[in-house]
Design a protein around this motif. Structure first.
Motif, PDB file in Angstrom:
ATOM      1  N   LYS A 184      74.875 -24.748  55.559  1.00  0.00           N
ATOM      2  CA  LYS A 184      76.110 -25.523  55.511  1.00  0.00           C
ATOM      3  C   LYS A 184      77.170 -24.840  54.665  1.00  0.00           C
ATOM      4  CE  LYS A 184      74.113 -30.077  56.336  1.00  0.00           C
ATOM      5  NZ  LYS A 184      73.808 -31.380  55.737  1.00  0.00           N
ATOM      6  N   LYS A 185      76.773 -23.710  54.102  1.00  0.00           N
ATOM      7  CA  LYS A 185      77.698 -23.029  53.184  1.00  0.00           C
ATOM      8  C   LYS A 185      78.422 -21.879  53.878  1.00  0.00           C
ATOM      9  CE  LYS A 185      76.657 -22.062  48.927  1.00  0.00           C
ATOM     10  NZ  LYS A 185      75.879 -21.516  47.785  1.00  0.00           N
ATOM     11  N   THR A 186      79.694 -21.751  53.547  1.00  0.00           N
ATOM     12  CA  THR A 186      80.460 -20.609  54.053  1.00  0.00           C
ATOM     13  C   THR A 186      80.524 -19.553  52.956  1.00  0.00           C
ATOM     14  OG1 THR A 186      81.793 -22.061  55.443  1.00  0.00           O
ATOM     15  CG2 THR A 186      82.689 -19.865  54.978  1.00  0.00           C
ATOM     16  N   VAL A 187      80.042 -18.381  53.288  1.00  0.00           N
ATOM     17  CA  VAL A 187      80.055 -17.287  52.315  1.00  0.00           C
ATOM     18  C   VAL A 187      81.252 -16.387  52.614  1.00  0.00           C
ATOM     19  CG1 VAL A 187      78.775 -15.306  51.381  1.00  0.00           C
ATOM     20  CG2 VAL A 187      77.545 -17.360  52.146  1.00  0.00           C
ATOM     21  N   ILE A 188      82.106 -16.242  51.621  1.00  0.00           N
ATOM     22  CA  ILE A 188      83.299 -15.405  51.812  1.00  0.00           C
ATOM     23  C   ILE A 188      83.022 -14.015  51.262  1.00  0.00           C
ATOM     24  CG2 ILE A 188      85.757 -15.110  51.272  1.00  0.00           C
ATOM     25  CD1 ILE A 188      85.806 -18.184  50.771  1.00  0.00           C
ATOM     26  N   ARG A 189      83.142 -13.037  52.130  1.00  0.00           N
ATOM     27  CA  ARG A 189      82.997 -11.655  51.691  1.00  0.00           C
ATOM     28  C   ARG A 189      84.205 -10.861  52.188  1.00  0.00           C
ATOM     29  NH1 ARG A 189      78.283 -10.030  49.618  1.00  0.00           N
ATOM     30  NH2 ARG A 189      78.279  -7.881  50.396  1.00  0.00           N
ATOM     31  N   TRP A 190      84.479  -9.801  51.509  1.00  0.00           N
ATOM     32  CA  TRP A 190      85.605  -8.949  51.892  1.00  0.00           C
ATOM     33  C   TRP A 190      85.093  -7.542  52.196  1.00  0.00           C
ATOM     34  CZ3 TRP A 190      90.885 -10.052  52.280  1.00  0.00           C
ATOM     35  CH2 TRP A 190      91.240 -11.368  51.953  1.00  0.00           C
ATOM     36  N   GLN A 191      85.756  -6.952  53.171  1.00  0.00           N
ATOM     37  CA  GLN A 191      85.441  -5.558  53.448  1.00  0.00           C
ATOM     38  C   GLN A 191      86.731  -4.745  53.348  1.00  0.00           C
ATOM     39  OE1 GLN A 191      84.240  -3.868  57.397  1.00  0.00           O
ATOM     40  NE2 GLN A 191      82.398  -3.292  56.255  1.00  0.00           N
ATOM     41  N   ALA A 192      86.645  -3.659  52.616  1.00  0.00           N
ATOM     42  CA  ALA A 192      87.817  -2.783  52.473  1.00  0.00           C
ATOM     43  C   ALA A 192      87.482  -1.409  53.020  1.00  0.00           C
ATOM     44  CB  ALA A 192      88.208  -2.682  51.003  1.00  0.00           C
ATOM     45  N   ALA A 193      88.295  -0.955  53.968  1.00  0.00           N
ATOM     46  CA  ALA A 193      88.144   0.418  54.477  1.00  0.00           C
ATOM     47  C   ALA A 193      89.270   1.236  53.863  1.00  0.00           C
ATOM     48  CB  ALA A 193      88.234   0.426  55.992  1.00  0.00           C
ATOM     49  N   ALA A 194      88.895   2.227  53.090  1.00  0.00           N
ATOM     50  CA  ALA A 194      89.925   2.987  52.368  1.00  0.00           C
ATOM     51  C   ALA A 194      89.776   4.480  52.623  1.00  0.00           C
ATOM     52  CB  ALA A 194      89.815   2.711  50.866  1.00  0.00           C
ATOM     53  N   ILE A 195      90.899   5.149  52.509  1.00  0.00           N
ATOM     54  CA  ILE A 195      90.876   6.613  52.495  1.00  0.00           C
ATOM     55  C   ILE A 195      91.407   7.031  51.128  1.00  0.00           C
ATOM     56  CG2 ILE A 195      91.812   8.739  53.482  1.00  0.00           C
ATOM     57  CD1 ILE A 195      92.056   7.284  56.150  1.00  0.00           C
ATOM     58  N   VAL A 196      90.563   7.719  50.379  1.00  0.00           N
ATOM     59  CA  VAL A 196      91.024   8.209  49.078  1.00  0.00           C
ATOM     60  C   VAL A 196      91.116   9.730  49.127  1.00  0.00           C
ATOM     61  CG1 VAL A 196      90.075   6.254  47.799  1.00  0.00           C
ATOM     62  CG2 VAL A 196      88.722   8.309  48.061  1.00  0.00           C
ATOM     63  N   GLU A 197      92.103  10.229  48.433  1.00  0.00           N
ATOM     64  CA  GLU A 197      92.325  11.683  48.427  1.00  0.00           C
ATOM     65  C   GLU A 197      92.219  12.204  46.997  1.00  0.00           C
ATOM     66  OE1 GLU A 197      95.315  11.946  52.262  1.00  0.00           O
ATOM     67  OE2 GLU A 197      96.161  11.942  50.248  1.00  0.00           O
ATOM     68  N   VAL A 198      91.512  13.280  46.857  1.00  0.00           N
ATOM     69  CA  VAL A 198      91.349  13.886  45.524  1.00  0.00           C
ATOM     70  C   VAL A 198      91.502  15.402  45.673  1.00  0.00           C
ATOM     71  CG1 VAL A 198      88.831  14.088  45.706  1.00  0.00           C
ATOM     72  CG2 VAL A 198      89.870  13.850  43.461  1.00  0.00           C
ATOM     73  N   LEU A 199      92.033  16.022  44.647  1.00  0.00           N
ATOM     74  CA  LEU A 199      92.264  17.473  44.706  1.00  0.00           C
ATOM     75  C   LEU A 199      91.000  18.233  44.325  1.00  0.00           C
ATOM     76  CD1 LEU A 199      95.814  17.604  43.078  1.00  0.00           C
ATOM     77  CD2 LEU A 199      95.230  17.588  45.501  1.00  0.00           C
ATOM     78  N   LYS A 200      90.734  19.267  45.099  1.00  0.00           N
ATOM     79  CA  LYS A 200      89.511  20.046  44.892  1.00  0.00           C
ATOM     80  C   LYS A 200      89.878  21.526  44.745  1.00  0.00           C
ATOM     81  CE  LYS A 200      85.314  21.156  47.518  1.00  0.00           C
ATOM     82  NZ  LYS A 200      85.607  22.573  47.779  1.00  0.00           N
ATOM     83  N   VAL A 201      89.342  22.110  43.704  1.00  0.00           N
ATOM     84  CA  VAL A 201      89.596  23.547  43.481  1.00  0.00           C
ATOM     85  C   VAL A 201      88.807  24.350  44.512  1.00  0.00           C
ATOM     86  CG1 VAL A 201      89.333  25.443  41.837  1.00  0.00           C
ATOM     87  CG2 VAL A 201      89.967  23.177  41.027  1.00  0.00           C
ATOM     88  N   ARG A 202      89.426  25.402  45.046  1.00  0.00           N
ATOM     89  CA  ARG A 202      88.724  26.234  46.047  1.00  0.00           C
ATOM     90  C   ARG A 202      87.605  27.043  45.432  1.00  0.00           C
ATOM     91  NH1 ARG A 202      93.968  28.280  49.335  1.00  0.00           N
ATOM     92  NH2 ARG A 202      94.190  26.400  50.557  1.00  0.00           N
TER      93      ARG A 202
END
Lengths: 152, 179
Positions: free
Chosen positions: B161-179
Motif C-alpha cells: 500500500k506504500k508508494t516508494v519515491i526514488r529518483w534516477q539521475a543520468a549525468a555526463i561529467v567531464e574531467v581533465l586528464k593528463v596525456r
C-alpha cells in the motif's frame, strides 16, 4: 727624427693595446660563461616548466556556470506547496549558462503561477517560461517549465 | 752634394710620413679595441642580469614544487582513469545512492595540448536526498570536474500500500586528464 718618434710612439701604444685585447678576451670568456649556463638548457627547462604550469592553471580556471546543486536547491526553495516535481534536466550551454527544463504537476493554475513568479525573482534565472497550453486544465495540471541559469 | 741633400730630405720626409701613418693606424686600432671592450662590458652586464633572473626563476620554481604538485592533482593522471572511476563509484556509496558508470569516453584535446577530457556517463539512483548529496559530492571532488548534463526523473513504485519515491539521475561529467 719624426720617424723615430713615431716608432717610439707605436712602441708605447703596443702595451695598452695588448692590455685591452687581454680584457676583451676575458670579457668574451665571462659572457660565454654567463650565457652557457642560461642558454645551455636551464633557460629552456625553466621556460618549459613555466609554460606547463601556465597551461595547467589556465585549464583549471573555474567556469562561471551555476552548479547543479545550486539550481536544485533554488528550485526546491522556490517551490510552493501544491507543486510536485517529476523531472529536471540541466544542460550546460557554455562557460556561463545552463539550460534547465523541469516537469511537474500542480494542484492548480495558481500554484504553478506562483512557482513561475518565485523563479522569475531569482536574479540568476532568465527566461522563466511555462507554456500557456499547460494552463488548459484547471487542476492536477501537468506542466513544464524552462529557463536559463547563469553563474552568480 | 745638393742632390744628395735633396734625396736625404725626401727619404726623411717619406719615413716621417710612414711613421706618422703607422702611429695614427695603431692609435685608431687601439681606439676601436677600447670601444669594443666597452660594448662587451655592456653585453656582460646584460648577460649577468639575465643569468640572475634565470637563477631567480629557477629558485622560485624549485620552491614551488608543492604548489605545482597541487595543481597537477586536479587532473586525472595518464594512468589514473580506473582509480578515478572507482573513486566516483565510492561517492555514491558514501551518499547512500547507487552510482553506476554507463560509459567512458576520451575527448582528445588539441594535438599540442597536454590534456584530454574524460567524459563519464553515469547514473545515480536513490532517494532525492541521496541523489542530490551524490551530486554535491561529485561537484566537490578534488578534480576539475564539470557536470555537463543531467536528467533527473522521479520513479514512483508501489510496494503493497506504500508508494516508494526514488529518483534516477543520468549525468555526463567531464574531467581533465593528463596525456
Amino acid at each position: 727624427m719624426l720617424f723615430a718618434a713615431a716608432l717610439i710612439g707605436i712602441g708605447l701604444l703596443v702595451a695598452p693595446y695588448a692590455l685591452v685585447q687581454g680584457q676583451i678576451s676575458e670579457l668574451n670568456a665571462a659572457i660565454k660563461s654567463a650565457t652557457t649556463g642560461v642558454n645551455g638548457g636551464k633557460l629552456g627547462d625553466i621556460q618549459g616548466a613555466l609554460s606547463a604550469a601556465k597551461a595547467r592553471i589556465t585549464a583549471l580556471a573555474p567556469d562561471q556556470v551555476m552548479v547543479v546543486t545550486d539550481v536544485l536547491s533554488r528550485l526546491i526553495a522556490d517551490k510552493p506547496s501544491g507543486i510536485t516535481i517529476s523531472g529536471i534536466s540541466y544542460q550546460r550551454k557554455d562557460v556561463t549558462t545552463v539550460a534547465v527544463n523541469l516537469q511537474g504537476k500542480g494542484v492548480s493554475r495558481e500554484a504553478i503561477q506562483q512557482f513561475e513568479q518565485n523563479l522569475k525573482q531569482e536574479k540568476s534565472f532568465a527566461g522563466v517560461d511555462v507554456p500557456v497550453s499547460d494552463f488548459a486544465k484547471a487542476s492536477d495540471i501537468d506542466f513544464s517549465l524552462s529557463f536559463t541559469a547563469s553563474g552568480q | 752634394m745638393r742632390s744628395h741633400s735633396r734625396n736625404s730630405f725626401i727619404i726623411s720626409a717619406l719615413a716621417a710620413l710612414i711613421g706618422v701613418g703607422l702611429f695614427v693606424y695603431t692609435y685608431m686600432m687601439i681606439r676601436g679595441t677600447v670601444t669594443e671592450a666597452a660594448y662587451l662590458r655592456g653585453d656582460l652586464a646584460a648577460a649577468l642580469n639575465e643569468q640572475t633572473a634565470v637563477y631567480g626563476a629557477e629558485k622560485t620554481l624549485t620552491g614551488s614544487t608543492a604548489e605545482l604538485a597541487t595543481i597537477d592533482s586536479y587532473f586525472v593522471t595518464s594512468d589514473g582513469s580506473v582509480a578515478f572511476i572507482s573513486y566516483l563509484e565510492s561517492l555514491g556509496r558514501k551518499a547512500g545512492a547507487d552510482l553506476s558508470i554507463q560509459n567512458i569516453n576520451v575527448v582528445a584535446g588539441a594535438p599540442a595540448d597536454f590534456k584530454d577530457t574524460l567524459s563519464v556517463q553515469l547514473t545515480i539512483t536513490g532517494t532525492w536526498d541521496a541523489v542530490v548529496q551524490t551530486l554535491a559530492l561529485l561537484e566537490q571532488v578534488p578534480y576539475h570536474l564539470n557536470v555537463a548534463s543531467l536528467d533527473m526523473s522521479r520513479q514512483d513504485t508501489t510496494v503493497g500500500k506504500k508508494t516508494v519515491i526514488r529518483w534516477q539521475a543520468a549525468a555526463i561529467v567531464e574531467v581533465l586528464k593528463v596525456r
